[in-house]
Design a protein around this motif. Sequence first.
Motif: not given
Length: 353
Positions: A41, A45, A55
């Motif tokens: 992630l 992100d 999320e």
Amino acid sequence: MSTQEVVICNHLENDLQKALAKCEHDKVFVLTDEHTHLFCLPVIDKFPFLKDAVEICIGVEDIHKNLETLAYVWTELSTKGATRHSLMINLGGGMVTDLGGFAAATFKRGISMINIPTTLLGMVDASVGGKTGINFNGLKNEVGAFYPADTVLIDCEFLKSLDRANLLSGYAEMLKHGLISNTQHWSELVGFDMDHIDYVHLQRLVGESIAVKERVVAQDPFEKGIRKALNFGHTAGHAFESFALAAGHPVLHGYAVAAGMVCELYFSHLRMGFPKDKLRQTIRFIKENYGRIAFTCEDYERLYNFMRHDKKNGAEGQVNFTLISEVGDIHINQTATQDDIYDMLDFYSETMG
């Protein structure tokens, strides 16, 4: 079934932004598991266009690929404002893309979806081809739907943080693709050095492997005929996988498929005349890299019963196999008796030690 675009990424941020622009959406959700939340992630992100993405994080491993986790994802989508115009990015391995794909297929009767597979298995198998689903009632992928992602983004940079076992799990599906395609691709795969990985070479092999699957799926999107070629190694493999899961000692999918290919290559040799030299060379690669799945002759009946429950079987209850008479020469809908299956299991036990 709609087609999906598979992109071998040179620049993930640009490629993901283009993929999102193709799908009109009001809100973006990112499905992760506990591992990809930590390690993958952070890669995406930081992209400005994902600053408002929501999320949803689920547990790791196949044990969470179930109805309870699916219901949790549905609940998170519902309570956090997803609509039929929302979009889900599945960031993870095969479990995430399978379960996330099924969640996307069923929420509001279907929302847009992008797959970013982060494991080798996810890249060459689970995220491509449109199959989604969960395990149910002790059986692998028992409930699911055909629902291809709008775009699949392949970035092999994720593989550099992947452990050896999960890398090998995905590589088993690549080896299967080699066996059902052509001798040159198969030969490259069995000759690849898994102890000193050349990631540039691996990315090329990944692209070729995905192309094999795409060609087959394009001919038969709903598995009425030739798509069954992709099941090579999986009738026995899914039985090994279900057996290990039921015993409380789950094995990675590719390890089960590798074991299944040993059995089904042997049966291909007996039934179809698959060449003995290629049988030995493939089994040698599998034995050196995957080891043996533990079972005894007392487990044969249980393994046979798992095979009898396989979705690929016909209504008459016979166990259905895909076999090959040569690399790339495929024979679908080949049945086996209980004695045939016990013979395969004997061969596996004797050969794998």
